[in-house]
Design a protein around this motif. Structure first.
Motif, short mmCIF file in Angstrom:
data_model
loop_
_atom_site.label_atom_id
_atom_site.label_comp_id
_atom_site.label_asym_id
_atom_site.label_seq_id
_atom_site.Cartn_x
_atom_site.Cartn_y
_atom_site.Cartn_z
N ARG A 179 4.26 31.90 -14.06
CA ARG A 179 3.32 31.47 -15.08
C ARG A 179 1.92 31.60 -14.52
O ARG A 179 1.63 31.10 -13.42
CB ARG A 179 3.61 30.02 -15.51
CG ARG A 179 4.92 29.89 -16.25
CD ARG A 179 5.26 28.47 -16.61
NE ARG A 179 6.55 28.41 -17.29
CZ ARG A 179 7.34 27.35 -17.34
NH1 ARG A 179 6.94 26.22 -16.76
NH2 ARG A 179 8.50 27.39 -17.95
N PHE A 180 1.07 32.28 -15.27
CA PHE A 180 -0.28 32.51 -14.78
C PHE A 180 -1.27 32.53 -15.95
O PHE A 180 -0.86 32.57 -17.12
CB PHE A 180 -0.37 33.81 -13.97
CG PHE A 180 -0.02 35.05 -14.73
CD1 PHE A 180 -1.01 35.88 -15.24
CD2 PHE A 180 1.31 35.44 -14.92
CE1 PHE A 180 -0.70 37.05 -15.93
CE2 PHE A 180 1.63 36.60 -15.60
CZ PHE A 180 0.63 37.41 -16.11
N ARG A 181 -2.55 32.52 -15.60
CA ARG A 181 -3.62 32.40 -16.59
C ARG A 181 -4.58 33.57 -16.43
O ARG A 181 -4.95 33.93 -15.32
CB ARG A 181 -4.35 31.07 -16.36
CG ARG A 181 -5.24 30.57 -17.48
CD ARG A 181 -5.60 29.11 -17.21
NE ARG A 181 -6.41 28.55 -18.27
CZ ARG A 181 -7.74 28.44 -18.23
NH1 ARG A 181 -8.40 28.86 -17.15
NH2 ARG A 181 -8.40 27.91 -19.23
N GLU A 252 -2.38 31.72 -21.33
CA GLU A 252 -1.38 31.37 -20.34
C GLU A 252 -0.10 32.14 -20.65
O GLU A 252 0.34 32.18 -21.80
CB GLU A 252 -1.14 29.86 -20.33
CG GLU A 252 -2.36 29.09 -19.86
CD GLU A 252 -2.16 27.58 -19.87
OE1 GLU A 252 -1.00 27.13 -20.11
OE2 GLU A 252 -3.13 26.85 -19.63
N ASP A 254 3.94 33.30 -19.65
CA ASP A 254 5.23 32.96 -19.04
C ASP A 254 6.02 34.26 -18.89
O ASP A 254 6.45 34.85 -19.88
CB ASP A 254 5.98 31.96 -19.92
CG ASP A 254 7.32 31.54 -19.33
OD1 ASP A 254 8.20 32.40 -19.18
OD2 ASP A 254 7.49 30.34 -19.05
N GLU A 289 -6.35 34.26 -12.84
CA GLU A 289 -6.75 33.11 -12.02
C GLU A 289 -5.75 32.87 -10.90
O GLU A 289 -4.54 33.04 -11.07
CB GLU A 289 -6.89 31.87 -12.89
CG GLU A 289 -8.05 31.95 -13.87
CD GLU A 289 -8.40 30.60 -14.45
OE1 GLU A 289 -7.50 29.76 -14.63
OE2 GLU A 289 -9.59 30.37 -14.73
N LEU A 293 0.09 29.36 -12.08
CA LEU A 293 0.47 28.01 -12.51
C LEU A 293 1.82 27.61 -11.95
O LEU A 293 2.05 26.45 -11.63
CB LEU A 293 0.50 27.96 -14.04
CG LEU A 293 -0.81 28.30 -14.77
CD1 LEU A 293 -0.58 28.39 -16.26
CD2 LEU A 293 -1.88 27.27 -14.45
#
Length: 381
Positions: A179-181, A252, A254, A289, A293
């Motif tokens: 999970r990342f942004r 965001e 997934d 970023e 996450l």
């Protein structure tokens, strides 16, 4: 139907609010940890706590084996998700039509109860299994996996069974998750003169469309047990008010990983997509970023491993489906596997009931799960 003592244990666990404190209404796992520890203390079984966070410990019980150099690990998490949106009383275990209802009944207090009774009955009967057995009731599976990460520090083992609702199937493969942004920075301006600004939402729209196109390629690579990798844009945030040119927008993502996919390579792939878009749109300022996450690589245990073969044999002897399989969700098993412990996932109930507005578990499956855990302990050498 499960035995009355097993039902009583499960009901006692469900009555305890053990919502992860990262979620609304979550007091954490202290109360349930105390209950599990006292369960083993009252039966004369060695047990101790392992602090993960202040007042949020793992609880570990140990049953000695004939061979102290070989160890089986039984692991189940003690935390649950929130009760928001539930349409039944979450902490009042109700039995109806052979099912127990309540938060955590399926995910995964049923598996925990079965494991606890497997150890307790063997100890009560004076049976020493071939291998040493550890039962770990771990915290924080529902948020950041810190409980199992702590458990793995210096841990050795030769087989692990992780309780999750698998419908009594032995699972040797699970997807991982990344999970990342992605953040786009623009330039604010008055909406009457948008040419003076840089619209971050417009640029993010280009990124979302590019990601949607890229996701089509994932369907080409099918894992035999897990199917294709998947990707979902789940959150988008941007803008201040309607008459501003938005100067920021974030999404965001997934991304579900297949065995063999490394998070560093997957992130590098998405960075190349951004770099290509930036070359086509020079005013675009976009980046991934750091840190992500959440990262958790996939699980794939060899079907030929001793643990997998033992599980399959036990299920066959019980008259259950002995075919090894995969599931699309992730859990603590992947961390144990990375520690070098051949790991499987097995438990009663359906993943479709986990986190649901009406959560329940079939009590006959709870009984069969208990029998499976006990038989596995007795057979694994």
């Amino acid at each position: 139907m499960a035995s009355s003592s097993l039902i009583d244990t499960l009901a006692s666990l469900v009555r305890i609010n053990s919502i992860n404190p990262s979620y609304e209404g979550g007091p954490g796992e202290r109360e349930i940890a105390t209950w599990v520890r006292e369960y083993f203390e009252q039966r004369g079984i060695e047990v101790w706590e392992q602090e993960v966070f202040p007042n949020r410990p793992n609880v570990i019980a140990r049953l000695p084996g004939k061979n102290p150099n070989r160890r089986i690990i039984l692991e189940a998490h003690t935390d649950t998700v929130s009760v928001k949106g539930m349409t039944i009383p979450p902490f009042e275990p109700r039995i109806e039509d052979g099912k127990m209802y309540g938060r955590g009944s399926c995910d995964t207090k049923a598996g925990l109860a079965g494991m606890m009774h497997a150890l307790a009955t063997l100890h009560e009967e004076g049976i020493q299994p071939p291998c040493e057995v550890w039962l770990a009731a771990a915290v924080d599976e529902e948020f950041s996996y810190r409980g199992v990460v702590k458990l793995c520090e210096g841990l050795t083992g030769h087989a692990a069974l992780v309780a999750e609702p698998t419908g009594l199937r032995a699972v040797i493969a699970t997807k991982g998750v990344l999970r990342f942004r992605i953040l786009v920075r623009g330039k604010s301006a008055h909406s009457s003169k948008p040419h003076l600004g840089v619209n971050a939402i417009n640029h993010m729209a280009r990124i979302v469309l590019a990601l949607e196109q890229d996701h089509l390629r994932l369907a080409v690579n099918d894992h035999p047990l897990l199917g294709p990798a998947t990707c979902n844009v789940g959150v988008i945030q941007g803008g201040v008010q309607i008459n501003f040119v938005p100067d920021a927008c974030a999404i965001e993502i997934d991304r579900r990983l297949l065995p063999g996919e490394r998070t560093v390579d997957v992130l590098a792939h998405y960075q190349r997509i951004l770099d290509q878009l930036k070359s086509e749109h020079p005013t675009m300022d976009a980046g991934i970023e750091d840190p992500p996450l959440l990262t958790d690589e996939a699980l794939e245990t060899s079907a030929d491993s001793d643990a997998a073969q033992c599980a399959s044999a036990v299920l066959r002897d019980m008259g259950l489906n002995a075919e090894l399989c995969g599931v699309p969700f992730g859990c603590d098993a992947s961390k144990l596997s990375r520690q070098g412990v051949p790991s499987l996932v097995f438990g009663p109930g359906s993943i479709d009931r986990a986190h649901a507005a009406v959560e329940y578990v079939e009590l006959d499956q709870v009984q069969q799960a208990f029998e499976f855990y006990r038989n596995f302990i007795l057979r694994f050498q």
